[in-house]
Design an enzyme around this catalytic site. Structure first.
Site, PDB file in Angstrom:
ATOM      1  N   GLU A  61       0.821  -1.224   0.000  1.00 23.79           N
ATOM      2  CA  GLU A  61       0.000   0.000   0.000  1.00 23.79           C
ATOM      3  C   GLU A  61       0.853   1.272   0.000  1.00 23.79           C
ATOM      4  OE1 GLU A  61      -2.982   0.098   3.082  1.00 23.79           O
ATOM      5  OE2 GLU A  61      -3.697   2.065   2.437  1.00 23.79           O
ATOM      6  N   LYS A 237      -7.763  -0.714  11.190  1.00 13.93           N
ATOM      7  CA  LYS A 237      -7.056  -1.176   9.978  1.00 13.93           C
ATOM      8  C   LYS A 237      -5.816  -0.304   9.773  1.00 13.93           C
ATOM      9  CE  LYS A 237      -6.124  -1.250   5.372  1.00 13.93           C
ATOM     10  NZ  LYS A 237      -5.227  -0.332   4.647  1.00 13.93           N
ATOM     11  N   ASP A 253       3.725 -14.286  11.478  1.00 14.01           N
ATOM     12  CA  ASP A 253       2.392 -14.666  11.026  1.00 14.01           C
ATOM     13  C   ASP A 253       1.447 -13.468  11.201  1.00 14.01           C
ATOM     14  OD1 ASP A 253      -0.212 -15.716  10.907  1.00 14.01           O
ATOM     15  OD2 ASP A 253       0.380 -17.642  11.740  1.00 14.01           O
ATOM     16  N   HIS A 353      -2.300  10.461  -0.030  1.00 14.14           N
ATOM     17  CA  HIS A 353      -2.443   9.085  -0.464  1.00 14.14           C
ATOM     18  C   HIS A 353      -2.500   8.999  -1.978  1.00 14.14           C
ATOM     19  CE1 HIS A 353      -4.071   5.008  -0.612  1.00 14.14           C
ATOM     20  NE2 HIS A 353      -3.664   4.888   0.633  1.00 14.14           N
TER      21      HIS A 353
HETATM   22  P1  NAD Z   1       8.644 -23.341  16.002  1.00 11.72           P
HETATM   23  O1  NAD Z   1       8.032 -24.604  16.498  1.00 11.72           O
HETATM   24  O2  NAD Z   1       9.241 -23.355  14.628  1.00 11.72           O
HETATM   25  O3  NAD Z   1       9.741 -22.828  17.028  1.00 11.72           O
HETATM   26  C1  NAD Z   1       9.551 -22.818  18.405  1.00 11.72           C
HETATM   27  C2  NAD Z   1      10.518 -23.788  19.076  1.00 11.72           C
HETATM   28  O4  NAD Z   1      11.852 -23.313  18.926  1.00 11.72           O
HETATM   29  C3  NAD Z   1      10.287 -23.889  20.561  1.00 11.72           C
HETATM   30  O5  NAD Z   1       9.311 -24.846  20.844  1.00 11.72           O
HETATM   31  C4  NAD Z   1      11.674 -24.262  21.098  1.00 11.72           C
HETATM   32  O6  NAD Z   1      11.800 -25.652  21.187  1.00 11.72           O
HETATM   33  C5  NAD Z   1      12.637 -23.771  20.032  1.00 11.72           C
HETATM   34  N1  NAD Z   1      13.469 -22.622  20.456  1.00 11.72           N
HETATM   35  C6  NAD Z   1      14.795 -22.466  20.236  1.00 11.72           C
HETATM   36  N2  NAD Z   1      15.243 -21.301  20.709  1.00 11.72           N
HETATM   37  C7  NAD Z   1      14.191 -20.673  21.263  1.00 11.72           C
HETATM   38  C8  NAD Z   1      14.008 -19.394  21.925  1.00 11.72           C
HETATM   39  N3  NAD Z   1      15.022 -18.554  22.109  1.00 11.72           N
HETATM   40  N4  NAD Z   1      12.784 -19.078  22.356  1.00 11.72           N
HETATM   41  C9  NAD Z   1      11.744 -19.908  22.166  1.00 11.72           C
HETATM   42  N5  NAD Z   1      11.845 -21.101  21.559  1.00 11.72           N
HETATM   43  C10 NAD Z   1      13.063 -21.497  21.106  1.00 11.72           C
HETATM   44  O7  NAD Z   1       7.612 -22.126  15.976  1.00 11.72           O
HETATM   45  P2  NAD Z   1       6.479 -21.603  16.950  1.00 11.72           P
HETATM   46  O8  NAD Z   1       6.870 -20.228  17.313  1.00 11.72           O
HETATM   47  O9  NAD Z   1       6.121 -22.536  18.022  1.00 11.72           O
HETATM   48  O10 NAD Z   1       5.232 -21.526  15.938  1.00 11.72           O
HETATM   49  C11 NAD Z   1       5.131 -20.513  14.968  1.00 11.72           C
HETATM   50  C12 NAD Z   1       4.546 -21.045  13.684  1.00 11.72           C
HETATM   51  O11 NAD Z   1       3.292 -21.678  13.945  1.00 11.72           O
HETATM   52  C13 NAD Z   1       4.256 -19.949  12.702  1.00 11.72           C
HETATM   53  O12 NAD Z   1       4.745 -20.350  11.439  1.00 11.72           O
HETATM   54  C14 NAD Z   1       2.721 -19.882  12.669  1.00 11.72           C
HETATM   55  O13 NAD Z   1       2.281 -19.414  11.430  1.00 11.72           O
HETATM   56  C15 NAD Z   1       2.358 -21.303  12.915  1.00 11.72           C
HETATM   57  N6  NAD Z   1       1.003 -21.633  13.424  1.00 11.72           N
HETATM   58  C16 NAD Z   1       0.135 -20.677  13.854  1.00 11.72           C
HETATM   59  C17 NAD Z   1      -1.095 -21.024  14.367  1.00 11.72           C
HETATM   60  C18 NAD Z   1      -2.016 -19.951  14.895  1.00 11.72           C
HETATM   61  O14 NAD Z   1      -1.596 -18.816  14.989  1.00 11.72           O
HETATM   62  N7  NAD Z   1      -3.244 -20.270  15.270  1.00 11.72           N
HETATM   63  C19 NAD Z   1      -1.453 -22.389  14.416  1.00 11.72           C
HETATM   64  C20 NAD Z   1      -0.547 -23.337  13.971  1.00 11.72           C
HETATM   65  C21 NAD Z   1       0.694 -22.967  13.493  1.00 11.72           C
END
Ligand code: NAD
Length: 401
Positions: A61, A237, A253, A353
């Site tokens: 945008e 928005k 996300d 805009h």
């Molecule tokens: P992930 O599982 O890829 O990473 C998280 C993991 O990284 C942790 O469980 C931990 O084991 C490890 N880790 C290593 N260093 C870390 C640190 N410094 N801090 C925290 N964890 C660390 O990702 P996630 O963050 O659990 O999930 C994010 C993804 O899930 C996004 O891609 C999102 O789009 C997707 N997702 C979203 C939804 C929703 O929003 N409803 C549902 C399902 C999946």
């Protein structure tokens, strides 16, 4: 300029031209046939908690990046003050088919410590970093399909967005919950309504800089949004113009953050959908803007490590934690909201805009190179930002050259 400023090096700069490979893209989503590129821009003038920040934004945008940068400039030299709460997410486990849901809840709560210990075993990386499961509770909801028990687990996800982490913990707990309650577990998933994971930002725009008329206009605009949901949706928005652009630039996300912010605005208003940011006037007659948003973003996990530009954004931002990133997003959201309200309540949003949008229209009409700006400027002067008129101008300019 960003190389000179020491934010990135020559190698990083090459990523800007050639970021996501088709091989990586193919691993990020399914049935990938190409790469959709978007403008990657830098918002300037942001000073947050005394520190200067250059902020990558990805948006299609026009005017969003300019508006954020301008709003940030107008609150200098103090800039923004930000803070945040711990990165605690809520995981939900739905239990159905219970004869006595209240009794089942009490039984789960009696075993709370054992359940938390069991959940802790699921993500040792998180626990080592000081995160992991922290608390557990249960609530009964009454539905058309009868009463259900919803077990909620609070998980500190440290520097992750946390969805996968929390979902895995919920799935790991589910069989134990079934054993205790005798019910059937259906959903096991995080809630995006991250009410414990809040980012807060505040800025003061001085009366002598922005003028009394702008302050009165913004206060009127705020009241409009606070008392009319049709206006409030558009107001919010405008906040997300900034928040989502930084979210995307950092590989986070956007849908998760958007769902969270909108749901939070209704939850906080007990059903009334509220503006994300609040405005008031202080004793000196300056405008005070404040925002509080549930921003669940990560600097590890998800696409933050797979997309090369997401990595570069984190480097440019210079953030060391997910909380710091969320706070920056809150500041940008506030800046975009302020800029929109200031423009809308004074000269109207269309001039600025449309001037920027005119370039899109010129390109759509077929303008190339220098002609894009010439045609866009003329469209804006004529206040006639239409593709048909742009085509006529291209024809006229073509004849002249
Ligand atoms: P992930 O599982 O890829 O990473 C998280 C993991 O990284 C942790 O469980 C931990 O084991 C490890 N880790 C290593 N260093 C870390 C640190 N410094 N801090 C925290 N964890 C660390 O990702 P996630 O963050 O659990 O999930 C994010 C993804 O899930 C996004 O891609 C999102 O789009 C997707 N997702 C979203 C939804 C929703 O929003 N409803 C549902 C399902 C999946």
């Amino acid at each position: 300029m960003i190389i000179e400023a020491g934010l990135i090096d020559e190698g990083d700069a090459r990523v800007l031209d050639n970021s996501l490979s088709i091989e990586t893209a193919d691993k990020m989503a399914e049935n990938v046939v190409g790469i959709f590129q978007m403008p990657y821009a830098l918002a300037m003038n942001f000073k947050i908690n005394g520190k200067d920040r250059v902020i990558p934004m990805v948006t299609e945008e026009p005017s969003v990046v300019a508006a954020a940068s301008h709003a940030a400039k107008l609150c200098l030299p103090e800039g923004f003050a930000s803070s945040s709460t711990s990165p605690i997410m809520i995981g939900q486990i739905q239990v159905v088919g219970l004869k006595e849901p209240e009794k089942a809840r009490d039984m789960v709560l009696k075993e709370k410590n054992r359940l938390l210990e069991h959940a802790t075993g699921k993500d040792s990386a998180l626990v080592k970093l000081g995160g992991g499961p922290k608390d557990l509770s249960g609530k009964i909801i009454t539905t058309k399909r009868g009463k259900m028990l919803i077990v909620e687990i609070l998980v500190d996800v440290r520097d992750a967005m946390g969805a996968n982490a929390v979902n895995s913990i919920c799935e790991h707990l589910a069989p134990e919950i079934e054993k205790i309650t005798g019910g059937k577990v259906r959903l096991r998933i995080l809630s995006n309504l991250a009410v414990h994971r809040l980012a807060h930002a505040k800025a003061i725009w001085k009366r002598e800089i922005i003028g009394e008329e702008a302050i009165e206009g913004i206060l009127d605009a705020y009241e409009f949004a606070a008392n009319d949901e049709f206006r409030c949706a558009t107001n919010n928005k405008g906040v997300m113009n900034g928040v989502s652009a930084v979210c995307l630039a950092s590989g986070n996300d956007t849908r998760a953050v958007e769902a969270a912010c909108h749901a939070y605005a209704s939850w906080k208003g007990k059903g009334k959908y509220l503006p994300f940011a609040e405005y008031s006037k202080n004793k000196s007659g300056d405008l005070v803007g404040e925002i509080e948003l549930p921003i669940a973003v990560g600097i590890v996990g998800g696409a933050t490590k797979t997309h090369p530009l997401a990595q570069l954004s984190l480097k440019i931002l210079g953030v060391k934690s997910a909380q710091e990133l969320a706070e920056i997003m809150a500041c940008v959201g506030l800046a975009n909201n302020f800029a929109a309200l200031r423009a809308l309540s004074t000269e109207g949003i269309n001039r600025g805009h449309m001037e920027l949008h005119a370039r899109n229209v010129a390109i759509a009409a077929g303008a190339k190179g220098k002609m894009v700006d010439e045609v866009a400027a003329q469209l804006a002067r004529e206040k006639n930002v239409r593709v048909e008129r742009a085509k006529e101008l291209i024809y006229e300019l073509g004849k002249k050259s």
